[in-house]
Design a protein around this motif. Sequence first.
Motif, PDB file in Angstrom:
ATOM      1  N   LEU A  47     -35.629 -81.000  38.387  1.00  0.00           N
ATOM      2  CA  LEU A  47     -34.183 -81.188  38.580  1.00  0.00           C
ATOM      3  C   LEU A  47     -33.391 -80.181  37.757  1.00  0.00           C
ATOM      4  O   LEU A  47     -32.370 -79.648  38.206  1.00  0.00           O
ATOM      5  CB  LEU A  47     -33.778 -82.611  38.195  1.00  0.00           C
ATOM      6  CG  LEU A  47     -34.130 -83.686  39.225  1.00  0.00           C
ATOM      7  CD1 LEU A  47     -33.889 -85.073  38.649  1.00  0.00           C
ATOM      8  CD2 LEU A  47     -33.313 -83.500  40.490  1.00  0.00           C
ATOM      9  N   ALA A  48     -33.880 -79.892  36.541  1.00  0.00           N
ATOM     10  CA  ALA A  48     -33.176 -78.941  35.680  1.00  0.00           C
ATOM     11  C   ALA A  48     -33.128 -77.565  36.323  1.00  0.00           C
ATOM     12  O   ALA A  48     -32.103 -76.886  36.291  1.00  0.00           O
ATOM     13  CB  ALA A  48     -33.842 -78.872  34.312  1.00  0.00           C
ATOM     14  N   HIS A  49     -34.258 -77.170  36.941  1.00  0.00           N
ATOM     15  CA  HIS A  49     -34.268 -75.868  37.624  1.00  0.00           C
ATOM     16  C   HIS A  49     -33.240 -75.844  38.747  1.00  0.00           C
ATOM     17  O   HIS A  49     -32.491 -74.880  38.898  1.00  0.00           O
ATOM     18  CB  HIS A  49     -35.661 -75.589  38.202  1.00  0.00           C
ATOM     19  CG  HIS A  49     -36.573 -74.922  37.228  1.00  0.00           C
ATOM     20  ND1 HIS A  49     -37.575 -75.593  36.561  1.00  0.00           N
ATOM     21  CD2 HIS A  49     -36.617 -73.638  36.778  1.00  0.00           C
ATOM     22  CE1 HIS A  49     -38.197 -74.764  35.752  1.00  0.00           C
ATOM     23  NE2 HIS A  49     -37.638 -73.560  35.855  1.00  0.00           N
ATOM     24  N   SER A  50     -33.213 -76.912  39.539  1.00  0.00           N
ATOM     25  CA  SER A  50     -32.270 -76.956  40.662  1.00  0.00           C
ATOM     26  C   SER A  50     -30.827 -76.946  40.161  1.00  0.00           C
ATOM     27  O   SER A  50     -29.969 -76.233  40.692  1.00  0.00           O
ATOM     28  CB  SER A  50     -32.497 -78.210  41.500  1.00  0.00           C
ATOM     29  OG  SER A  50     -33.807 -78.210  41.983  1.00  0.00           O
ATOM     30  N   LEU A  51     -30.589 -77.740  39.114  1.00  0.00           N
ATOM     31  CA  LEU A  51     -29.223 -77.814  38.578  1.00  0.00           C
ATOM     32  C   LEU A  51     -28.782 -76.466  38.039  1.00  0.00           C
ATOM     33  O   LEU A  51     -27.638 -76.051  38.231  1.00  0.00           O
ATOM     34  CB  LEU A  51     -29.147 -78.867  37.471  1.00  0.00           C
ATOM     35  CG  LEU A  51     -28.892 -80.288  37.945  1.00  0.00           C
ATOM     36  CD1 LEU A  51     -28.980 -81.258  36.784  1.00  0.00           C
ATOM     37  CD2 LEU A  51     -27.527 -80.399  38.614  1.00  0.00           C
ATOM     38  N   TYR A  52     -29.721 -75.784  37.368  1.00  0.00           N
ATOM     39  CA  TYR A  52     -29.391 -74.470  36.823  1.00  0.00           C
ATOM     40  C   TYR A  52     -28.935 -73.538  37.947  1.00  0.00           C
ATOM     41  O   TYR A  52     -27.907 -72.861  37.844  1.00  0.00           O
ATOM     42  CB  TYR A  52     -30.596 -73.897  36.080  1.00  0.00           C
ATOM     43  CG  TYR A  52     -30.528 -72.405  35.885  1.00  0.00           C
ATOM     44  CD1 TYR A  52     -29.650 -71.851  34.951  1.00  0.00           C
ATOM     45  CD2 TYR A  52     -31.324 -71.546  36.648  1.00  0.00           C
ATOM     46  CE1 TYR A  52     -29.567 -70.483  34.789  1.00  0.00           C
ATOM     47  CE2 TYR A  52     -31.248 -70.178  36.499  1.00  0.00           C
ATOM     48  CZ  TYR A  52     -30.367 -69.645  35.577  1.00  0.00           C
ATOM     49  OH  TYR A  52     -30.278 -68.282  35.441  1.00  0.00           O
ATOM     50  N   ARG A  53     -29.702 -73.531  39.056  1.00  0.00           N
ATOM     51  CA  ARG A  53     -29.341 -72.639  40.174  1.00  0.00           C
ATOM     52  C   ARG A  53     -28.014 -73.052  40.795  1.00  0.00           C
ATOM     53  O   ARG A  53     -27.165 -72.221  41.085  1.00  0.00           O
ATOM     54  CB  ARG A  53     -30.430 -72.689  41.252  1.00  0.00           C
ATOM     55  CG  ARG A  53     -31.678 -71.994  40.826  1.00  0.00           C
ATOM     56  CD  ARG A  53     -32.803 -72.265  41.773  1.00  0.00           C
ATOM     57  NE  ARG A  53     -34.039 -71.764  41.200  1.00  0.00           N
ATOM     58  CZ  ARG A  53     -35.223 -72.310  41.413  1.00  0.00           C
ATOM     59  NH1 ARG A  53     -35.335 -73.372  42.198  1.00  0.00           N
ATOM     60  NH2 ARG A  53     -36.287 -71.807  40.844  1.00  0.00           N
ATOM     61  N   VAL A  54     -27.875 -74.347  41.003  1.00  0.00           N
ATOM     62  CA  VAL A  54     -26.645 -74.825  41.638  1.00  0.00           C
ATOM     63  C   VAL A  54     -25.430 -74.481  40.780  1.00  0.00           C
ATOM     64  O   VAL A  54     -24.439 -73.928  41.255  1.00  0.00           O
ATOM     65  CB  VAL A  54     -26.716 -76.348  41.881  1.00  0.00           C
ATOM     66  CG1 VAL A  54     -25.332 -76.917  42.121  1.00  0.00           C
ATOM     67  CG2 VAL A  54     -27.597 -76.626  43.077  1.00  0.00           C
ATOM     68  N   LEU A  55     -25.527 -74.772  39.477  1.00  0.00           N
ATOM     69  CA  LEU A  55     -24.349 -74.557  38.629  1.00  0.00           C
ATOM     70  C   LEU A  55     -24.039 -73.073  38.467  1.00  0.00           C
ATOM     71  O   LEU A  55     -22.878 -72.671  38.456  1.00  0.00           O
ATOM     72  CB  LEU A  55     -24.546 -75.239  37.275  1.00  0.00           C
ATOM     73  CG  LEU A  55     -24.612 -76.778  37.370  1.00  0.00           C
ATOM     74  CD1 LEU A  55     -24.774 -77.404  35.999  1.00  0.00           C
ATOM     75  CD2 LEU A  55     -23.380 -77.345  38.074  1.00  0.00           C
ATOM     76  N   THR A  56     -25.097 -72.244  38.349  1.00  0.00           N
ATOM     77  CA  THR A  56     -24.853 -70.804  38.212  1.00  0.00           C
ATOM     78  C   THR A  56     -24.153 -70.265  39.454  1.00  0.00           C
ATOM     79  O   THR A  56     -23.100 -69.615  39.368  1.00  0.00           O
ATOM     80  CB  THR A  56     -26.175 -70.049  37.990  1.00  0.00           C
ATOM     81  OG1 THR A  56     -26.875 -70.670  36.924  1.00  0.00           O
ATOM     82  CG2 THR A  56     -25.912 -68.596  37.653  1.00  0.00           C
ATOM     83  N   GLY A  57     -24.733 -70.554  40.622  1.00  0.00           N
ATOM     84  CA  GLY A  57     -24.140 -70.059  41.865  1.00  0.00           C
ATOM     85  C   GLY A  57     -22.740 -70.614  42.060  1.00  0.00           C
ATOM     86  O   GLY A  57     -21.818 -69.910  42.492  1.00  0.00           O
ATOM     87  N   TYR A  58     -22.574 -71.872  41.685  1.00  0.00           N
ATOM     88  CA  TYR A  58     -21.311 -72.562  41.893  1.00  0.00           C
ATOM     89  C   TYR A  58     -20.208 -71.979  41.016  1.00  0.00           C
ATOM     90  O   TYR A  58     -19.104 -71.689  41.484  1.00  0.00           O
ATOM     91  CB  TYR A  58     -21.535 -74.035  41.584  1.00  0.00           C
ATOM     92  CG  TYR A  58     -20.319 -74.912  41.649  1.00  0.00           C
ATOM     93  CD1 TYR A  58     -19.775 -75.285  42.868  1.00  0.00           C
ATOM     94  CD2 TYR A  58     -19.730 -75.399  40.488  1.00  0.00           C
ATOM     95  CE1 TYR A  58     -18.683 -76.118  42.931  1.00  0.00           C
ATOM     96  CE2 TYR A  58     -18.631 -76.221  40.535  1.00  0.00           C
ATOM     97  CZ  TYR A  58     -18.103 -76.583  41.758  1.00  0.00           C
ATOM     98  OH  TYR A  58     -17.030 -77.400  41.815  1.00  0.00           O
TER      99      TYR A  58
END
Lengths: 303, 277
Positions: free
Chosen positions: B86-97
């Motif tokens: 989940l941390a990996h996904s959140l990192y990608r989502v928040l960075t792109g976002y």
Amino acid sequence: MSRYFVEARNLAKRFSQPGSEPLTVFENVNFGIQKGEFVCIIGHSGCGKSTILNALAGLDQVSDGALIMAGKEIAGPSLERGVVFQNYSLMPWLSALDNVIFGVRARFPQWSKEKIRQHSLDYLHMVGLKGSEARKPSQLSGGMRQRVSIARAFATQPQLLLLDEPFGALDALTRGVIQDELIKVWGETQQTVFMITHDVDEAILLADRILLMTNGPQARIAEAVHIDLPRPRRRDQIIHHPAFYKIRNHLVDFLVNRSKALQGTAPEADGFPTEINPALDLALDALHPGKPSMSPSKESSHG
Amino acid sequence: MASTKLRAGLLSALILLVLLGVWEILCQAPTSNAAAADDEYAQLMGATSQEARVPPPSAVFMHAVSELSQPFYDAGPNDKGIGIQLAHSLYRVLTGYFLAALVAIPVGFVIGMSPLMYRALNPFIQILRPISPLAWMPLALFIIQDSEASAIFVIFICSIWPMLLNTAFGVAGVRRDWINVARTHELSPLRTALTVILPAALPTILTGMRISVGIAWLVIVAAEMLVGGTGIGYYVWNEWNNLDLASVIFSIVMIGVVGMLLDLMLGAVARLVSYQE
Ligand SMILES: Nc1ncnc2c1ncn2[C@@H]1O[C@H](COP(=O)(O)OP(=O)(O)O)[C@@H](O)[C@H]1O
Ligand SMILES: [Mg+2]
């Protein structure tokens, strides 16, 4: 040098209409405002009062003529001209105090935070809003909102204050209270004020001079009525002044009869409105009972 | 009021219990009796046919407890805790976002304030907006040459549109009166933008940001299924390949929970900046 602090020369506003002559809302509008004078303008809706006020504010442009304040032509909005809009125009996300601070900070950027705050508080209290400083506009009644708006305008201490039907949306009782606040604040600051109203009694209570505008299109300012009632004025006392009803009748007669009869007629040679002083006429009548009055009110009132 | 809330809560709990109960009953492992007829067939198919059955909620729950008791364990590339995924996904989502917000909000401001810019940029927006973010993936992989950055790019491209359009809409809709107040107070264009237009448009901008984060969280699962390696999307796909359906169901629930938390957080921010006229 002009004898006026603010002067309007030959203002006209025209709108081009596809396929026909341009619509002239008003033309040949001339008037002057002296320093420290409280001037009201009355006229039927649509004759162009707001357009003139917005032009004075620098927010709108006239098609012809010039507006001059303190010897300089008005070319755009300025902190020297404060505006109170009919719909208050407060920032809904700021508290009452922060709305006043918004204006004061823009006007006196060199002041310290504490000084700005204190100055704003002073004016908020002057309009009777002690205890409501932290409330948002949505938590204030219409009358209280308009007081915040008045406090903001007076606190920035502009050279000219412009009010566009500031009490138009308020009930009669609230209006009376805020008129008193306005008289008080104006008495303390001696601002030059230009105010639009559609309420004859309000104009008599507040103004030194009332400009009367004929109906549009092709409206103009036909008369300037001096209100020589002693100050400070109170609404319960001025009605007993001998000149009060003479002034009032004159104004009502203009709105009912002459505003229409004079629509589109040529102005005086100098273009300025006819100066009328009902209180003085009354005094002269008393001195020389036989002589007819200078005021045109009697001749045309039943025409 | 309070009693309505309480009753709604009780009703929710009841619905949940019924659903879980039905699921539990339907997904019971067959008793030896009932399965007798299929015995031979089952033998032919091997032991896996029993494991591939949709697990009952009790099994999912047991699995959830064991996963959540050590969410961050790391035992090699194909065996990491749900927290790490989940941390990996959140990192990608928040960075792109946030990269998208950095572009979308200023550009939205310009579009909202200038009818000329609106007309000039509108055709591009109208063509780019309906493209599925995943359609960009091959091009992104080819140009960026990095699966992590490509996933972030896909999140960037899908979260930019709602923020851009809402910002433009909010800025264009700021009441003329407030602009006039700024003008009569001789505020500079920058001060006007920051102290009048921005606070006036913030509620609308936040709505766009909320829509964007929802879309970004939807898209990241699909994107990670494509690029692989790490992340909750990859994890779901991997557990499916392992036929570990308890893990799959557990991850689906976790995706829902995280998505809800993201929305709740932006909802709280939206309440902070909202105002009543
Ligand atoms: N864009 C426009 N085209 C034509 N007429 C207009 C336009 N805008 C305003 N007017 C006219 O200008 C007149 C003056 O309006 P306004 O100054 O608001 O009057 P007042 O404040 O005295 O009621 C109105 O009669 C209105 O119909
Ligand atoms: Mg008006």
